[in-house]
Structure formats: C-alpha cells, structure tokens
Enzyme design. Structure first.
Site, PDB file in Angstrom:
ATOM      1  N   SER A 256       0.838  -1.203   0.000  1.00 26.43           N
ATOM      2  CA  SER A 256       0.000   0.000   0.000  1.00 26.43           C
ATOM      3  C   SER A 256       0.869   1.248   0.000  1.00 26.43           C
ATOM      4  O   SER A 256       1.616   1.498   0.958  1.00 26.43           O
ATOM      5  CB  SER A 256      -0.906   0.015   1.234  1.00 26.43           C
ATOM      6  OG  SER A 256      -1.452   1.309   1.378  1.00 26.43           O
TER       7      SER A 256
ATOM      8  N   HIS B  89      -1.228  -1.474  -4.176  1.00 30.09           N
ATOM      9  CA  HIS B  89      -2.499  -1.144  -3.529  1.00 30.09           C
ATOM     10  C   HIS B  89      -2.612   0.360  -3.352  1.00 30.09           C
ATOM     11  O   HIS B  89      -1.718   1.009  -2.817  1.00 30.09           O
ATOM     12  CB  HIS B  89      -2.551  -1.859  -2.174  1.00 30.09           C
ATOM     13  CG  HIS B  89      -3.871  -1.756  -1.473  1.00 30.09           C
ATOM     14  ND1 HIS B  89      -4.942  -2.561  -1.772  1.00 30.09           N
ATOM     15  CD2 HIS B  89      -4.290  -0.949  -0.478  1.00 30.09           C
ATOM     16  CE1 HIS B  89      -5.964  -2.253  -0.986  1.00 30.09           C
ATOM     17  NE2 HIS B  89      -5.598  -1.267  -0.184  1.00 30.09           N
TER      18      HIS B  89
ATOM     19  N   ASP C  82      -5.004   3.417  -1.863  1.00 29.43           N
ATOM     20  CA  ASP C  82      -6.079   3.744  -0.920  1.00 29.43           C
ATOM     21  C   ASP C  82      -6.615   5.138  -1.176  1.00 29.43           C
ATOM     22  O   ASP C  82      -5.942   6.125  -0.893  1.00 29.43           O
ATOM     23  CB  ASP C  82      -5.532   3.668   0.512  1.00 29.43           C
ATOM     24  CG  ASP C  82      -5.211   2.250   0.920  1.00 29.43           C
ATOM     25  OD1 ASP C  82      -6.123   1.403   0.878  1.00 29.43           O
ATOM     26  OD2 ASP C  82      -4.051   1.975   1.282  1.00 29.43           O
TER      27      ASP C  82
ATOM     28  N   MET D  93      -9.371   7.902  -0.099  1.00 25.80           N
ATOM     29  CA  MET D  93     -10.254   8.245   1.034  1.00 25.80           C
ATOM     30  C   MET D  93     -10.903   9.604   0.784  1.00 25.80           C
ATOM     31  O   MET D  93     -10.303  10.465   0.148  1.00 25.80           O
ATOM     32  CB  MET D  93      -9.437   8.311   2.324  1.00 25.80           C
ATOM     33  CG  MET D  93      -8.658   7.047   2.611  1.00 25.80           C
ATOM     34  SD  MET D  93      -7.678   7.260   4.096  1.00 25.80           S
ATOM     35  CE  MET D  93      -6.743   5.728   4.079  1.00 25.80           C
TER      36      MET D  93
ATOM     37  N   HIS E 243      -8.425   0.652  -3.918  1.00 19.06           N
ATOM     38  CA  HIS E 243      -9.344   0.480  -2.784  1.00 19.06           C
ATOM     39  C   HIS E 243     -10.008   1.818  -2.500  1.00 19.06           C
ATOM     40  O   HIS E 243      -9.369   2.736  -1.990  1.00 19.06           O
ATOM     41  CB  HIS E 243      -8.519  -0.024  -1.579  1.00 19.06           C
ATOM     42  CG  HIS E 243      -9.285  -0.180  -0.315  1.00 19.06           C
ATOM     43  ND1 HIS E 243      -8.670  -0.315   0.911  1.00 19.06           N
ATOM     44  CD2 HIS E 243     -10.614  -0.239  -0.063  1.00 19.06           C
ATOM     45  CE1 HIS E 243      -9.589  -0.441   1.857  1.00 19.06           C
ATOM     46  NE2 HIS E 243     -10.773  -0.389   1.293  1.00 19.06           N
TER      47      HIS E 243
ATOM     48  N   MET F 229     -12.259   4.043  -0.382  1.00 15.94           N
ATOM     49  CA  MET F 229     -12.920   4.233   0.920  1.00 15.94           C
ATOM     50  C   MET F 229     -13.699   5.522   0.837  1.00 15.94           C
ATOM     51  O   MET F 229     -13.384   6.518   1.499  1.00 15.94           O
ATOM     52  CB  MET F 229     -11.865   4.268   2.030  1.00 15.94           C
ATOM     53  CG  MET F 229     -11.300   2.888   2.330  1.00 15.94           C
ATOM     54  SD  MET F 229      -9.717   2.995   3.176  1.00 15.94           S
ATOM     55  CE  MET F 229      -8.663   3.123   1.745  1.00 15.94           C
TER      56      MET F 229
ATOM     57  N   MET G  12     -11.173  -6.246   5.605  1.00 11.93           N
ATOM     58  CA  MET G  12     -10.433  -5.240   6.378  1.00 11.93           C
ATOM     59  C   MET G  12     -10.112  -5.824   7.753  1.00 11.93           C
ATOM     60  O   MET G  12     -11.012  -6.254   8.473  1.00 11.93           O
ATOM     61  CB  MET G  12     -11.258  -3.966   6.560  1.00 11.93           C
ATOM     62  CG  MET G  12     -11.414  -3.109   5.312  1.00 11.93           C
ATOM     63  SD  MET G  12      -9.901  -2.695   4.438  1.00 11.93           S
ATOM     64  CE  MET G  12      -8.948  -1.861   5.701  1.00 11.93           C
TER      65      MET G  12
ATOM     66  N   GLY H  91      -8.932   3.829   7.160  1.00  9.35           N
ATOM     67  CA  GLY H  91      -8.703   5.270   7.307  1.00  9.35           C
ATOM     68  C   GLY H  91      -7.242   5.623   7.538  1.00  9.35           C
ATOM     69  O   GLY H  91      -6.819   6.713   7.188  1.00  9.35           O
TER      70      GLY H  91
ATOM     71  N   GLY I  93      -2.951   4.051   7.953  1.00  9.20           N
ATOM     72  CA  GLY I  93      -1.954   2.984   7.930  1.00  9.20           C
ATOM     73  C   GLY I  93      -1.421   2.770   9.339  1.00  9.20           C
ATOM     74  O   GLY I  93      -1.663   3.588  10.234  1.00  9.20           O
ATOM     75  N   GLY I  94      -0.707   1.674   9.528  1.00 12.04           N
ATOM     76  CA  GLY I  94       0.007   1.438  10.779  1.00 12.04           C
ATOM     77  C   GLY I  94      -0.853   1.114  11.987  1.00 12.04           C
ATOM     78  O   GLY I  94      -0.388   1.274  13.123  1.00 12.04           O
TER      79      GLY I  94
ATOM     80  N   ASP J 239      -6.399  -6.668   4.443  1.00 12.82           N
ATOM     81  CA  ASP J 239      -5.799  -5.324   4.478  1.00 12.82           C
ATOM     82  C   ASP J 239      -5.857  -4.743   5.889  1.00 12.82           C
ATOM     83  O   ASP J 239      -6.944  -4.552   6.435  1.00 12.82           O
ATOM     84  CB  ASP J 239      -6.592  -4.452   3.491  1.00 12.82           C
ATOM     85  CG  ASP J 239      -6.069  -3.035   3.359  1.00 12.82           C
ATOM     86  OD1 ASP J 239      -5.006  -2.723   3.916  1.00 12.82           O
ATOM     87  OD2 ASP J 239      -6.749  -2.238   2.667  1.00 12.82           O
ATOM     88  N   GLY J 240      -4.686  -4.429   6.442  1.00 12.28           N
ATOM     89  CA  GLY J 240      -4.604  -3.734   7.722  1.00 12.28           C
ATOM     90  C   GLY J 240      -3.812  -4.515   8.754  1.00 12.28           C
ATOM     91  O   GLY J 240      -4.185  -5.615   9.132  1.00 12.28           O
ATOM     92  N   GLY J 241      -2.700  -3.924   9.194  1.00 17.65           N
ATOM     93  CA  GLY J 241      -1.896  -4.555  10.245  1.00 17.65           C
ATOM     94  C   GLY J 241      -1.247  -5.868   9.826  1.00 17.65           C
ATOM     95  O   GLY J 241      -0.917  -6.695  10.666  1.00 17.65           O
TER      96      GLY J 241
ATOM     97  N   GLY K  80       1.271  -2.041   4.209  1.00 18.97           N
ATOM     98  CA  GLY K  80       1.755  -0.670   4.115  1.00 18.97           C
ATOM     99  C   GLY K  80       2.972  -0.499   4.994  1.00 18.97           C
ATOM    100  O   GLY K  80       4.121  -0.534   4.530  1.00 18.97           O
TER     101      GLY K  80
HETATM  102  C1  DX5 Z   1      -6.270   1.424   5.704  1.00 19.68           C
HETATM  103  C2  DX5 Z   1      -5.872   1.117   4.274  1.00 19.68           C
HETATM  104  C3  DX5 Z   1      -4.760   0.172   4.186  1.00 19.68           C
HETATM  105  C4  DX5 Z   1      -3.472   0.663   4.824  1.00 19.68           C
HETATM  106  C5  DX5 Z   1      -2.756  -0.537   5.356  1.00 19.68           C
HETATM  107  O1  DX5 Z   1      -7.395   2.193   5.708  1.00 19.68           O
HETATM  108  O2  DX5 Z   1      -6.969   0.536   3.578  1.00 19.68           O
HETATM  109  O3  DX5 Z   1      -4.528  -0.268   2.862  1.00 19.68           O
HETATM  110  O4  DX5 Z   1      -2.633   1.373   3.942  1.00 19.68           O
HETATM  111  O5  DX5 Z   1      -1.673  -0.116   6.091  1.00 19.68           O
HETATM  112  P1  DX5 Z   1      -0.934  -1.064   7.160  1.00 19.68           P
HETATM  113  O6  DX5 Z   1      -0.452  -2.266   6.397  1.00 19.68           O
HETATM  114  O7  DX5 Z   1       0.150  -0.200   7.665  1.00 19.68           O
HETATM  115  O8  DX5 Z   1      -1.956  -1.427   8.201  1.00 19.68           O
HETATM  116 ZN    ZN Z   2      -6.502  -0.460   1.576  1.00 23.56          ZN
END
Ligand code: DX5
Ligand code: ZN
Length: 216
Positions: free
Chosen positions: A8, A33, A35, A37, A66, A68, A137, A142, A144-145, A175-177, A197
């Site tokens: 990402s 990927h 994102d 928003m 993606h 959002m 998800m 919303g 990263g990290g 996706d996420g963490g 990400g």
């Molecule tokens: C969160 C995004 C993710 C994000 C993931 O809203 O959809 O794609 O970039 O980031 P990490 O891998 O750091 O959780």
């Molecule tokens: Zn994403």
C-alpha cells in the site's frame, strides 16, 4: 501457491514517490495497492486522481484500487482511466452493490467487494459468485500502521468456507496490520493476497520485506 503481495503506497514517502514506485517495480510485489479516502466514509483524506495519474504512469504493476469513499460508482470512469486492474468498493458504501459490481465489470476492470471489521462474512452470500475478490479489512479503514484485529483470521476461514460452498472463484485479500506474523496466520486460514503498508515501507529494506511476505 505463493501469496500475492500488494504493498500500500499510503505508507510510501510522498516526497520520493517515484523512487518508492521504482522499488515496487523491481520487487516481487504482484500488485500496487492504492487507498483513496474521502473524509466522509472514513475519517481521513489520502490522495486523488491528479496524483494517481502519475502513480499509474510510473507503476509497471497492476493497480489494486481500494475506494474508501461514499458512492464509489461515480468514479468508475476515473479509476478506469488509471488503467486499474481491480476496483474495490465497500459493501457498506453500496446499497446497490450488485449493480455497481456489474458496472465495474462492464468498464473492463475486476470487481472486488470490501468488508469492514464489523460486517459479517455471511452478508456476502448473494454477491460472492459475481466478484473477482473479497477484501477483508483487518483494521477500521482510514489510516496505515494500525493494530491488527485478531477476529479477522476467523473471518478469512469463514469466507474460505463460503467460497467453497457456493462454488465461487473469488480471491481473498486482507488489508490492515499485516506483517510476517499476522500474514502467516492469514495465509494458513486461506488468504490469497496480502496488503501491506507499514510492514513494507517502514522496514529497513522494503524490497526484502516484500520478499519475506511472499515467501511466508
Ligand atoms: C487502511 C488502508 C490500508 C493501509 C494498510 O485504511 O486501507 O490499505 O494502507 O496499512 P498497514 O499495512 O500499515 O496497516
Ligand atoms: Zn486499503
């Protein structure tokens, strides 16, 4: 089968985006990927189409977009113009999801449906045969990290079962963490693709971090 890795760029260094995209071009990542928003569907704003035009130009990898945002169907032409491979829309943002999925396919992209952590897998029963992929998800979208939500592993298992029961061909992306530890458990539960990400861009050697995820 090795997992598909979709780094990402939300976690990339926007001051050196071209450098980071060149790294992804060289890497074992299958997709990139992206994102998007809107500050309405999620409490943050990332980047829009004027920036992504250059991302698309520099990336040699298929784009996994993606959205959002509310009313994602409004932006099918813009996503198509990027040359995107996959367009992910949220289940929670689409009251007429079946129509949106058809519109994405008609535009020549692969449709994917994304579910938030509080949305049950069972709600996908009537759409699962129509989509190329389901994006689970594993954080609230919303940012990263964020910390991985444990229940997501169980959701992947449930989704794998639903896909088998319905004869769907859908891929499962998470996706996420995602990092090496959570990634290994997600793959064991049946995930085909991992978005990462922070685990990639905060690593001392991002290319190596991608390779490590791919070889989990
Ligand atoms: C969160 C995004 C993710 C994000 C993931 O809203 O959809 O794609 O970039 O980031 P990490 O891998 O750091 O959780
Ligand atoms: Zn994403």
């Amino acid at each position: 089968m090795k997992p598909i890795i979709s780094p990402s760029i939300l976690s990339a260094d926007f001051g050196y985006l071209a450098r980071d995209l060149e790294m992804l071009n060289r890497s074992e990542a299958e997709w990139v990927h992206i994102d998007i928003m809107d500050g309405v569907f999620v409490p943050n704003i990332s980047f829009g189409f004027p920036v992504l035009k250059y991302v698309a130009k520099l990336s040699q990898k298929p784009l996994d977009v993606h959205l959002m945002i509310v009313q994602p169907e409004k932006f099918i032409p813009e996503v198509k113009a990027l040359g995107a491979h996959i367009m992910n829309v949220h289940y929670e943002a689409c009251p007429h999801l079946h129509r949106v999925v058809q519109q994405i396919r008609e535009a020549g992209m692969q449709p994917a449906v994304t579910i938030n952590p509080a949305t049950p897998v069972a709600l996908l029963k009537d759409i699962i045969r129509e989509v190329y992929m389901v994006l689970v998800m594993s954080v609230n979208p919303g940012f990263g990290g964020q910390k991985f939500i444990e229940h997501s592993v169980e959701k992947v298992r449930e989704l794998r079962e639903l896909i088998a029961q319905t004869g769907s061909q859908a891929l499962i992306e998470v996706d996420g963490g995602v990092n090496q530890e959570t990634g290994a458990r997600l793959i064991e539960a049946g995930a085909d693709a991992l978005v990462a990400g922070n685990a990639v861009f905060s690593a001392p050697d991002p290319e190596e971090a991608i390779r490590a995820l791919r070889n989990l």
